[in-house]
Motif scaffolding. Structure first.
Motif, PDB file in Angstrom:
ATOM      1  N   LEU A  25      67.898  31.397  35.485  1.00 56.33           N
ATOM      2  CA  LEU A  25      68.838  30.533  36.196  1.00 56.33           C
ATOM      3  C   LEU A  25      68.226  29.168  36.507  1.00 56.33           C
ATOM      4  N   SER A  26      66.954  29.000  36.232  1.00 62.61           N
ATOM      5  CA  SER A  26      66.264  27.737  36.510  1.00 62.61           C
ATOM      6  C   SER A  26      66.001  27.004  35.204  1.00 62.61           C
ATOM      7  N   ALA A  27      66.582  25.804  35.083  1.00 62.69           N
ATOM      8  CA  ALA A  27      66.363  25.008  33.877  1.00 62.69           C
ATOM      9  C   ALA A  27      64.888  24.699  33.698  1.00 62.69           C
ATOM     10  N   ASN A  28      64.203  24.358  34.778  1.00 61.65           N
ATOM     11  CA  ASN A  28      62.790  24.005  34.694  1.00 61.65           C
ATOM     12  C   ASN A  28      61.949  25.190  34.235  1.00 61.65           C
ATOM     13  N   SER A  29      62.299  26.387  34.707  1.00 58.37           N
ATOM     14  CA  SER A  29      61.555  27.582  34.315  1.00 58.37           C
ATOM     15  C   SER A  29      61.737  27.881  32.831  1.00 58.37           C
ATOM     16  N   VAL A  30      62.961  27.767  32.350  1.00 58.92           N
ATOM     17  CA  VAL A  30      63.239  28.012  30.925  1.00 58.92           C
ATOM     18  C   VAL A  30      62.482  27.029  30.053  1.00 58.92           C
ATOM     19  N   LEU A  31      62.521  25.748  30.430  1.00 59.03           N
ATOM     20  CA  LEU A  31      61.860  24.715  29.629  1.00 59.03           C
ATOM     21  C   LEU A  31      60.345  24.839  29.685  1.00 59.03           C
ATOM     22  N   ALA A  32      59.805  25.198  30.853  1.00 56.78           N
ATOM     23  CA  ALA A  32      58.362  25.357  30.974  1.00 56.78           C
ATOM     24  C   ALA A  32      57.868  26.544  30.157  1.00 56.78           C
ATOM     25  N   SER A  33      58.690  27.589  30.054  1.00 56.37           N
ATOM     26  CA  SER A  33      58.269  28.798  29.348  1.00 56.37           C
ATOM     27  C   SER A  33      58.458  28.705  27.839  1.00 56.37           C
ATOM     28  N   PHE A  34      59.558  28.110  27.396  1.00 50.60           N
ATOM     29  CA  PHE A  34      59.916  28.175  25.975  1.00 50.60           C
ATOM     30  C   PHE A  34      60.168  26.819  25.316  1.00 50.60           C
ATOM     31  N   GLY A  35      60.228  25.747  26.091  1.00 52.06           N
ATOM     32  CA  GLY A  35      60.453  24.439  25.497  1.00 52.06           C
ATOM     33  C   GLY A  35      61.817  24.335  24.840  1.00 52.06           C
ATOM     34  N   ALA A  36      61.876  23.619  23.703  1.00 54.20           N
ATOM     35  CA  ALA A  36      63.141  23.380  23.020  1.00 54.20           C
ATOM     36  C   ALA A  36      63.784  24.684  22.543  1.00 54.20           C
ATOM     37  N   LEU A  37      62.974  25.665  22.177  1.00 60.74           N
ATOM     38  CA  LEU A  37      63.524  26.947  21.731  1.00 60.74           C
ATOM     39  C   LEU A  37      64.352  27.601  22.831  1.00 60.74           C
ATOM     40  N   GLY A  38      63.915  27.471  24.072  1.00 62.49           N
ATOM     41  CA  GLY A  38      64.664  28.033  25.194  1.00 62.49           C
ATOM     42  C   GLY A  38      66.046  27.414  25.315  1.00 62.49           C
ATOM     43  N   ILE A  39      66.176  26.122  24.979  1.00 64.67           N
ATOM     44  CA  ILE A  39      67.483  25.468  25.031  1.00 64.67           C
ATOM     45  C   ILE A  39      68.433  26.122  24.044  1.00 64.67           C
ATOM     46  N   ALA A  40      67.967  26.321  22.814  1.00 66.68           N
ATOM     47  CA  ALA A  40      68.814  26.940  21.786  1.00 66.68           C
ATOM     48  C   ALA A  40      69.259  28.336  22.201  1.00 66.68           C
ATOM     49  N   VAL A  41      68.337  29.126  22.742  1.00 67.56           N
ATOM     50  CA  VAL A  41      68.662  30.505  23.113  1.00 67.56           C
ATOM     51  C   VAL A  41      69.661  30.548  24.269  1.00 67.56           C
ATOM     52  N   VAL A  42      69.428  29.727  25.300  1.00 66.37           N
ATOM     53  CA  VAL A  42      70.313  29.724  26.465  1.00 66.37           C
ATOM     54  C   VAL A  42      71.711  29.249  26.085  1.00 66.37           C
ATOM     55  N   LEU A  43      71.812  28.176  25.310  1.00 64.86           N
ATOM     56  CA  LEU A  43      73.132  27.669  24.940  1.00 64.86           C
ATOM     57  C   LEU A  43      73.854  28.629  24.016  1.00 64.86           C
ATOM     58  N   PHE A  44      73.122  29.305  23.143  1.00 68.45           N
ATOM     59  CA  PHE A  44      73.752  30.321  22.290  1.00 68.45           C
ATOM     60  C   PHE A  44      74.347  31.431  23.144  1.00 68.45           C
ATOM     61  N   ALA A  45      73.565  31.911  24.122  1.00 70.11           N
ATOM     62  CA  ALA A  45      74.048  32.990  24.984  1.00 70.11           C
ATOM     63  C   ALA A  45      75.212  32.543  25.851  1.00 70.11           C
ATOM     64  N   GLU A  46      75.135  31.291  26.382  1.00 69.59           N
ATOM     65  CA  GLU A  46      76.186  30.830  27.283  1.00 69.59           C
ATOM     66  C   GLU A  46      77.502  30.595  26.558  1.00 69.59           C
ATOM     67  N   THR A  47      77.452  30.117  25.325  1.00 63.82           N
ATOM     68  CA  THR A  47      78.684  29.781  24.616  1.00 63.82           C
ATOM     69  C   THR A  47      79.144  30.855  23.639  1.00 63.82           C
ATOM     70  N   GLY A  48      78.289  31.843  23.365  1.00 66.07           N
ATOM     71  CA  GLY A  48      78.657  32.847  22.375  1.00 66.07           C
ATOM     72  C   GLY A  48      78.777  34.260  22.888  1.00 66.07           C
ATOM     73  N   LEU A  49      78.141  34.557  24.023  1.00 67.21           N
ATOM     74  CA  LEU A  49      78.131  35.926  24.544  1.00 67.21           C
ATOM     75  C   LEU A  49      78.686  35.923  25.967  1.00 67.21           C
ATOM     76  N   LEU A  50      79.608  36.805  26.248  1.00 69.72           N
ATOM     77  CA  LEU A  50      80.240  36.816  27.571  1.00 69.72           C
ATOM     78  C   LEU A  50      79.233  37.056  28.687  1.00 69.72           C
ATOM     79  N   VAL A  51      78.123  37.724  28.377  1.00 75.31           N
ATOM     80  CA  VAL A  51      77.126  37.998  29.419  1.00 75.31           C
ATOM     81  C   VAL A  51      76.385  36.733  29.836  1.00 75.31           C
ATOM     82  N   GLY A  52      76.566  35.630  29.095  1.00 72.20           N
ATOM     83  CA  GLY A  52      75.828  34.416  29.401  1.00 72.20           C
ATOM     84  C   GLY A  52      76.575  33.418  30.245  1.00 72.20           C
ATOM     85  N   PHE A  53      77.680  33.846  30.884  1.00 70.96           N
ATOM     86  CA  PHE A  53      78.502  32.889  31.619  1.00 70.96           C
ATOM     87  C   PHE A  53      77.784  32.274  32.824  1.00 70.96           C
ATOM     88  N   PHE A  54      76.729  32.930  33.328  1.00 71.96           N
ATOM     89  CA  PHE A  54      76.041  32.454  34.534  1.00 71.96           C
ATOM     90  C   PHE A  54      74.887  31.493  34.200  1.00 71.96           C
TER      91      PHE A  54
END
Length: 237
Positions: A25-54
């Motif tokens: 749920l923390s943008a800074n945590s995702v970016l610190a852990s995974f960098g640009a790859l984390g952006i792709a994964v989070v946006l894929f989950a948020e826009t493609g999987l119903l479980v990613g609405f949060f």
């Protein structure tokens, strides 16, 4: 007194583990852990999987742009072209995946979920499709949290033409991702050490991103209230 070798090894292993602690749920945590790859994964989950609405799509994109700026002096520094490619890939592939899942599974995807916010988002997505038509609804949904998660499978379930959906989800996805990343990059480039104020800036972005959803919910309540008054028969009838 020097520490025994096993203690030193355990201490060394514990340090990277602490840095890898992830809060999705923390943008800074995702970016610190995974960098640009984390952006792709989070946006894929948020826009493609119903479980990613949060997941924090808006704040993640804006924060990533901030951390690409030359003036960013924090521990995390990202490369702009990598962030843009990752954001576009995650958002476009996610939306298309959601559409395909909706087309195959239909309303059963939503029926299995008991999340109130998810069902409210589905109602708003249905309303967008009915009021604005397929093209405008698909583009506008990108800018409304939760709605951008449920509209894609809903469009598939309602048999929105695949060419229409693909074209306009690509347009909306590009405007949403590139716009927010460049907005963060522009702010970071013009304000020295802006990453020192990352938390309050992200809080403002989150609040602003929720405004369209709040407006839609308020409008929906007013329309339902008008509908209830309309069906009440006048006195003496």
């Amino acid at each position: 007194m020097p520490l025994p070798v096993p203690v030193l090894v355990a201490h060394a292993a514990a340090e990277p583990a602490a840095h890898l602690a992830l809060n999705p749920l923390s943008a800074n945590s995702v970016l610190a852990s995974f960098g640009a790859l984390g952006i792709a994964v989070v946006l894929f989950a948020e826009t493609g999987l119903l479980v990613g609405f949060f997941l924090p799509g808006d704040s993640l994109l804006f924060t990533a742009g901030l951390l690409c700026a030359p003036g960013a002096s924090g521990a995390v520094h990202l490369t702009l072209w990598q962030v843009l490619i990752a954001a576009l890939a995650g958002a476009l592939l996610g939306a298309q995946t959601g559409y395909v899942l909706g087309r195959r599974a239909g309303p059963a995807l939503l029926a299995r979920s008991r999340g109130r916010r998810l069902h409210e988002g589905a109602a708003r997505a249905t309303d967008l499709l009915a009021r604005y038509g397929h093209a405008r609804a698909v583009v506008l949904a990108r800018f409304v949290p939760v709605v951008r998660t449920v509209l894609n499978p809903l469009a598939g379930a309602l048999a929105v033409p695949v060419r229409t959906f693909t074209l306009w989800q690509a347009v909306g996805g590009a405007v949403w991702t590139v716009g927010l990343v460049l907005a963060g990059y522009g702010l970071g480039s013009s304000v020295p050490n802006v990453d020192h104020y990352l938390l309050p800036i992200v809080a403002v972005v989150v609040v602003v991103s929720l405004v369209p959803l709040a407006v839609e919910l308020r409008r929906g309540r007013r329309e339902r209230a008008r509908g209830r008054h309309a069906v009440v028969p006048p006195e003496g009838s």
